[in-house]
Design an enzyme around this catalytic site. Structure first.
Site, PDB file in Angstrom:
ATOM      1  N   LYS A  11       0.865  -1.192   0.000  1.00  0.00           N
ATOM      2  CA  LYS A  11       0.000   0.000   0.000  1.00  0.00           C
ATOM      3  C   LYS A  11       0.894   1.231   0.000  1.00  0.00           C
ATOM      4  O   LYS A  11       2.061   1.177   0.437  1.00  0.00           O
ATOM      5  CB  LYS A  11      -0.934   0.036   1.216  1.00  0.00           C
ATOM      6  CG  LYS A  11      -0.288  -0.012   2.610  1.00  0.00           C
ATOM      7  CD  LYS A  11       0.192   1.305   3.185  1.00  0.00           C
ATOM      8  CE  LYS A  11       0.730   1.169   4.609  1.00  0.00           C
ATOM      9  NZ  LYS A  11       1.450   2.319   5.123  1.00  0.00           N
ATOM     10  N   MET A  95      10.885  -4.585   4.727  1.00  0.00           N
ATOM     11  CA  MET A  95      10.269  -4.552   6.064  1.00  0.00           C
ATOM     12  C   MET A  95      10.545  -3.212   6.718  1.00  0.00           C
ATOM     13  O   MET A  95      11.638  -2.664   6.591  1.00  0.00           O
ATOM     14  CB  MET A  95      10.814  -5.681   6.925  1.00  0.00           C
ATOM     15  CG  MET A  95      10.398  -7.030   6.404  1.00  0.00           C
ATOM     16  SD  MET A  95      10.345  -8.258   7.693  1.00  0.00           S
ATOM     17  CE  MET A  95      11.939  -8.972   7.568  1.00  0.00           C
ATOM     18  N   GLY A  96       9.559  -2.697   7.436  1.00  0.00           N
ATOM     19  CA  GLY A  96       9.705  -1.387   8.067  1.00  0.00           C
ATOM     20  C   GLY A  96       9.873  -0.296   7.032  1.00  0.00           C
ATOM     21  O   GLY A  96      10.522   0.720   7.260  1.00  0.00           O
ATOM     22  N   VAL A  99       5.318   0.344   3.468  1.00  0.00           N
ATOM     23  CA  VAL A  99       4.430  -0.135   2.407  1.00  0.00           C
ATOM     24  C   VAL A  99       3.500  -1.253   2.911  1.00  0.00           C
ATOM     25  O   VAL A  99       2.777  -1.864   2.130  1.00  0.00           O
ATOM     26  CB  VAL A  99       5.209  -0.593   1.141  1.00  0.00           C
ATOM     27  CG1 VAL A  99       5.862   0.600   0.458  1.00  0.00           C
ATOM     28  CG2 VAL A  99       6.232  -1.665   1.473  1.00  0.00           C
ATOM     29  N   GLY A 101       3.930  -4.274   4.352  1.00  0.00           N
ATOM     30  CA  GLY A 101       4.142  -5.680   4.020  1.00  0.00           C
ATOM     31  C   GLY A 101       3.619  -6.667   5.062  1.00  0.00           C
ATOM     32  O   GLY A 101       2.929  -7.628   4.714  1.00  0.00           O
ATOM     33  N   GLY A 102       3.931  -6.421   6.318  1.00  0.00           N
ATOM     34  CA  GLY A 102       3.502  -7.341   7.379  1.00  0.00           C
ATOM     35  C   GLY A 102       1.983  -7.380   7.491  1.00  0.00           C
ATOM     36  O   GLY A 102       1.372  -8.455   7.589  1.00  0.00           O
ATOM     37  N   SER A 103       1.364  -6.212   7.441  1.00  0.00           N
ATOM     38  CA  SER A 103      -0.105  -6.130   7.546  1.00  0.00           C
ATOM     39  C   SER A 103      -0.759  -6.794   6.343  1.00  0.00           C
ATOM     40  O   SER A 103      -1.788  -7.465   6.469  1.00  0.00           O
ATOM     41  CB  SER A 103      -0.558  -4.664   7.582  1.00  0.00           C
ATOM     42  OG  SER A 103       0.160  -3.948   8.536  1.00  0.00           O
ATOM     43  N   SER A 104      -0.150  -6.600   5.172  1.00  0.00           N
ATOM     44  CA  SER A 104      -0.720  -7.193   3.960  1.00  0.00           C
ATOM     45  C   SER A 104      -0.581  -8.718   3.987  1.00  0.00           C
ATOM     46  O   SER A 104      -1.505  -9.441   3.607  1.00  0.00           O
ATOM     47  CB  SER A 104      -0.008  -6.602   2.733  1.00  0.00           C
ATOM     48  OG  SER A 104      -0.645  -7.001   1.551  1.00  0.00           O
ATOM     49  N   ASP A 136      -3.281  -1.336  10.120  1.00  0.00           N
ATOM     50  CA  ASP A 136      -3.336  -1.350   8.657  1.00  0.00           C
ATOM     51  C   ASP A 136      -4.017  -2.594   8.087  1.00  0.00           C
ATOM     52  O   ASP A 136      -4.267  -2.658   6.887  1.00  0.00           O
ATOM     53  CB  ASP A 136      -1.904  -1.318   8.085  1.00  0.00           C
ATOM     54  CG  ASP A 136      -1.404   0.092   7.861  1.00  0.00           C
ATOM     55  OD1 ASP A 136      -2.209   1.031   7.940  1.00  0.00           O
ATOM     56  OD2 ASP A 136      -0.200   0.239   7.588  1.00  0.00           O
TER      57      ASP A 136
HETATM   58  C1  LIG Z   1       1.438   4.440   9.737  1.00  0.00           C
HETATM   59  C2  LIG Z   1       0.506   3.487   9.029  1.00  0.00           C
HETATM   60  O1  LIG Z   1       1.243   2.553   8.260  1.00  0.00           O
HETATM   61  C3  LIG Z   1      -0.375   4.245   8.074  1.00  0.00           C
HETATM   62  O2  LIG Z   1      -1.011   3.415   7.148  1.00  0.00           O
HETATM   63  C4  LIG Z   1      -0.310   2.711  10.013  1.00  0.00           C
HETATM   64  O3  LIG Z   1      -1.077   3.579  10.790  1.00  0.00           O
HETATM   65  C5  LIG Z   1       0.501   1.759  10.882  1.00  0.00           C
HETATM   66  O4  LIG Z   1      -0.189   0.576  10.899  1.00  0.00           O
HETATM   67  P1  LIG Z   1       0.413  -0.765  11.566  1.00  0.00           P
HETATM   68  O5  LIG Z   1       1.859  -0.897  11.235  1.00  0.00           O
HETATM   69  O6  LIG Z   1      -0.536  -1.869  11.181  1.00  0.00           O
HETATM   70  O7  LIG Z   1       0.276  -0.364  13.076  1.00  0.00           O
HETATM   71  P2  LIG Z   1       0.230  -1.258  14.392  1.00  0.00           P
HETATM   72  O8  LIG Z   1       1.030  -2.499  14.199  1.00  0.00           O
HETATM   73  O9  LIG Z   1      -1.200  -1.365  14.841  1.00  0.00           O
HETATM   74  O10 LIG Z   1       0.989  -0.289  15.392  1.00  0.00           O
HETATM   75  C6  LIG Z   1       2.372  -0.018  15.297  1.00  0.00           C
HETATM   76  C7  LIG Z   1       2.684   1.152  16.208  1.00  0.00           C
HETATM   77  O11 LIG Z   1       2.134   2.355  15.679  1.00  0.00           O
HETATM   78  C8  LIG Z   1       1.265   2.984  16.613  1.00  0.00           C
HETATM   79  N1  LIG Z   1       0.071   3.480  15.895  1.00  0.00           N
HETATM   80  C9  LIG Z   1      -0.423   2.797  14.835  1.00  0.00           C
HETATM   81  C10 LIG Z   1      -1.548   3.261  14.160  1.00  0.00           C
HETATM   82  C11 LIG Z   1      -2.158   4.451  14.637  1.00  0.00           C
HETATM   83  N2  LIG Z   1      -3.253   4.939  14.064  1.00  0.00           N
HETATM   84  N3  LIG Z   1      -1.643   5.111  15.711  1.00  0.00           N
HETATM   85  C12 LIG Z   1      -0.526   4.650  16.333  1.00  0.00           C
HETATM   86  O12 LIG Z   1      -0.060   5.279  17.286  1.00  0.00           O
HETATM   87  C13 LIG Z   1       0.896   1.902  17.613  1.00  0.00           C
HETATM   88  O13 LIG Z   1       0.669   2.449  18.871  1.00  0.00           O
HETATM   89  C14 LIG Z   1       2.100   1.000  17.605  1.00  0.00           C
HETATM   90  O14 LIG Z   1       3.067   1.454  18.505  1.00  0.00           O
HETATM   91  N1  LIG Z   2       5.212 -11.381   7.665  1.00  0.00           N
HETATM   92  C1  LIG Z   2       5.839 -10.272   8.040  1.00  0.00           C
HETATM   93  N2  LIG Z   2       6.377  -9.460   7.108  1.00  0.00           N
HETATM   94  C2  LIG Z   2       7.010  -8.322   7.474  1.00  0.00           C
HETATM   95  N3  LIG Z   2       7.171  -7.914   8.746  1.00  0.00           N
HETATM   96  C3  LIG Z   2       6.655  -8.681   9.707  1.00  0.00           C
HETATM   97  C4  LIG Z   2       5.972  -9.877   9.394  1.00  0.00           C
HETATM   98  N4  LIG Z   2       5.571 -10.405  10.537  1.00  0.00           N
HETATM   99  C5  LIG Z   2       5.993  -9.594  11.520  1.00  0.00           C
HETATM  100  N5  LIG Z   2       6.654  -8.556  11.049  1.00  0.00           N
HETATM  101  C6  LIG Z   2       7.253  -7.471  11.854  1.00  0.00           C
HETATM  102  O1  LIG Z   2       6.575  -6.241  11.567  1.00  0.00           O
HETATM  103  C7  LIG Z   2       7.519  -5.167  11.420  1.00  0.00           C
HETATM  104  C8  LIG Z   2       6.946  -4.120  10.445  1.00  0.00           C
HETATM  105  O2  LIG Z   2       6.808  -4.728   9.225  1.00  0.00           O
HETATM  106  P1  LIG Z   2       6.188  -4.066   7.928  1.00  0.00           P
HETATM  107  O3  LIG Z   2       7.000  -4.542   6.785  1.00  0.00           O
HETATM  108  O4  LIG Z   2       4.734  -4.315   7.871  1.00  0.00           O
HETATM  109  O5  LIG Z   2       6.466  -2.512   8.167  1.00  0.00           O
HETATM  110  P2  LIG Z   2       5.886  -1.290   7.458  1.00  0.00           P
HETATM  111  O6  LIG Z   2       5.823  -1.517   5.972  1.00  0.00           O
HETATM  112  O7  LIG Z   2       6.644  -0.103   7.939  1.00  0.00           O
HETATM  113  O8  LIG Z   2       4.416  -1.263   7.975  1.00  0.00           O
HETATM  114  P3  LIG Z   2       3.401  -0.085   8.167  1.00  0.00           P
HETATM  115  O9  LIG Z   2       3.443   0.802   6.988  1.00  0.00           O
HETATM  116  O10 LIG Z   2       2.121  -0.888   8.268  1.00  0.00           O
HETATM  117  O11 LIG Z   2       3.837   0.551   9.451  1.00  0.00           O
HETATM  118  C9  LIG Z   2       8.791  -5.842  10.918  1.00  0.00           C
HETATM  119  O12 LIG Z   2       9.924  -5.135  11.329  1.00  0.00           O
HETATM  120  C10 LIG Z   2       8.740  -7.236  11.530  1.00  0.00           C
HETATM  121  O13 LIG Z   2       9.428  -7.279  12.766  1.00  0.00           O
END
Ligand SMILES: C[C@](O)(CO)[C@H](O)COP(=O)(O)OP(=O)(O)OC[C@H]1O[C@@H](n2ccc(N)nc2=O)[C@H](O)[C@@H]1O
Ligand SMILES: Nc1ncnc2c1ncn2[C@@H]1O[C@H](COP(=O)(O)OP(=O)(O)OP(=O)(O)O)[C@@H](O)[C@H]1O
Length: 280
Positions: A11, A95-96, A99, A101-104, A136
Site C-alpha cells: 500500500k 520490512m519497516g 508499504v 508488508g507485514g499487515s498485507s 493497517d
Molecule cells: C502508519 C501506518 O502505516 C499508516 O497506514 C499505520 O497507521 C501503521 O499501521 P500498523 O503498522 O498496522 O500499526 P500497528 O502495528 O497497529 O501499530 C504499530 C505502532 O504504531 C502505533 N500506531 C499505529 C496506528 C495508529 N493509528 N496510531 C498509532 O499510534 C501503535 O501504537 C504502535 O506502537
Molecule cells: N510477515 C511479516 N512481514 C514483514 N514484517 C513482519 C511480518 N511479521 C511480523 N513482522 C514485523 O513487523 C515489522 C513491520 O513490518 P512491515 O513490513 O509491515 O512494516 P511497514 O511496511 O513499515 O508497515 P506499516 O506501513 O504498516 O507501518 C517488521 O519489522 C517485523 O518485525
C-alpha cells in the site's frame, strides 16, 4: 482447491494527517490508501493436522511474531478449525518500509484461510479480527482504495485514477512505534472539511522522519528532480507518481545503487481480492 497462491500487495499512503492521540496511545488519522500491483507472494496448502507451518523467506522474524502465523492462529481459534495449513512466503516488500508488508501478509492470510478452511466469515468480521494484528490490516481485508479515519480502520472506498509509482527504499528500517511515540511528531492537523481533493495534503510524519533519518531526506530530494515526492506511512519508502510506466521506469533506471526501488501501477481493487475471486 486445496492449494493456491495470493499476492500480499503493497500500500501507499498518498497522504497521512495525524489529528490527535488517543488515551490508549494510538493516533487518530486521516489517510488515503492505494494498493500497488506488486507485493509478497504467499502459497497456502491445506493440511489435515491442526499444525500451522510457515516456510520461505521468514529469516529475522521469529515464528510467534510473524504476522502470517499470528493471523492463521487467530482465525483457527476464532472459528475452532481442526485443519492446518502450510504457508510459504516469498518476501518482496521491504520490512519497516511503510508499504505495509507485514499487515498485507496478515490480511492475505486471513482472506486465504477463510476460503481454504471454509470459515464463511464476512469481510467485516475478518477486518474485526485483523485489527487485533495491526491498524493497517482492515484496509487490506477491505481490498478497496480508501480514505481512512479512526486509527486507520474506518474506511470509505474511493476510486482513484490509475498511476505509475516509482517507490524508493533508502535501505533504512524505520520502526512505526518509534515515530508514533516520538515527542516531536506533529499530531495537531485539523480534520479535513469538505472535499479532500481540493486541499493541501501531506504526510505529517515526514518532517520528523527526515530529521531522524537523513537518507529519507536525501531520497525525497532526489525524487523531487523528477516529480513531487512523498513518504509513505512512517517511512522509510518514498515515492513519486507518473502517468506512464515509461516515465516511472526511467526514474528507476537512474536510481543510485545505495538504494533499492521498484515501479508499480496503482489498482483500486487489491490484487489479493482479484485472485481470490477467481478461485472456486
Ligand atoms: C502508519 C501506518 O502505516 C499508516 O497506514 C499505520 O497507521 C501503521 O499501521 P500498523 O503498522 O498496522 O500499526 P500497528 O502495528 O497497529 O501499530 C504499530 C505502532 O504504531 C502505533 N500506531 C499505529 C496506528 C495508529 N493509528 N496510531 C498509532 O499510534 C501503535 O501504537 C504502535 O506502537
Ligand atoms: N510477515 C511479516 N512481514 C514483514 N514484517 C513482519 C511480518 N511479521 C511480523 N513482522 C514485523 O513487523 C515489522 C513491520 O513490518 P512491515 O513490513 O509491515 O512494516 P511497514 O511496511 O513499515 O508497515 P506499516 O506501513 O504498516 O507501518 C517488521 O519489522 C517485523 O518485525
Amino acid at each position: 482447491m486445496t492449494s493456491f497462491s495470493l499476492l500480499a500487495p503493497a500500500k501507499l499512503n498518498l497522504f497521512l494527517h495525524i489529528n490527535g492521540r488517543r488515551e490508549d496511545g494510538y493516533h487518530e488519522l486521516e489517510t488515503l490508501f492505494t494498493f500497488l500491483n506488486y507485493g509478497d507472494e504467499l502459497t497456502f496448502t491445506l493440511t489435515n493436522t491442526a499444525s500451522i507451518e510457515v516456510t520461505g523467506d521468514t529469516q529475522g522474524i521469529p515464528l510467534n511474531d510473524n504476522l502470517i502465523y499470528k493471523a492463521a492462529i487467530l482465525l483457527q481459534n476464532h472459528c475452532q478449525i481442526s485443519f492446518g495449513v502450510k504457508i510459504n512466503l516469498i518476501k518482496i516488500l521491504p520490512m519497516g518500509g511503510g508499504v505495509g508488508g507485514g499487515s498485507s501478509d496478515a490480511a492475505s492470510t486471513l482472506l486465504a484461510l477463510n476460503k481454504l478452511w471454509k470459515c464463511h466469515l464476512s469481510l467485516d468480521e475478518l477486518a474485526q479480527l485483523g485489527i487485533k494484528l495491526g491498524a493497517d490490516v482492515p484496509v487490506f481485508i477491505n481490498g478497496r482504495s480508501a480514505l481512512a479515519q479512526g486509527i486507520g480502520e474506518k474506511l470509505v472506498d474511493v476510486e482513484l485514477e490509475k498511476k505509475w509509482f516509482c517507490v524508493v527504499h533508502p535501505n533504512e528500517h524505520i520502526s512505526t512505534a518509534k515515530i508514533f511515540t516520538h515527542p516531536n511528531l506533529k499530531r495537531d492537523t485539523p480534520k479535513l472539511k469538505g472535499d479532500w481533493q481540493q486541499q493541501t495534503l501531506r504526510n505529517d510524519c515526514e518532517s520528523l522522519v527526515k530529521k531522524l533519518c537523513p537518507e529519507v531526506e536525501k531520497t525525497l530530494q532526489w525524487l523531487l528532480k523528477y516529480a513531487p515526492s512523498k513518504m509513505t506511512g512512517t517511512g522509510s519508502c518514498c515515492f513519486a507518481e507518473f502517468a506512464t510506466q515509461k516515465e516511472a521506469q526511467l526514474v528507476l533506471e537512474n536510481l543510485p545503487n545505495t538504494w533499492s526501488g521498484f515501479i508499480a501501477s496503482s489498482v483500486n481493487i487489491s490484487p489479493a481480492h482479484t485472485q481470490l475471486n477467481a478461485i472456486h
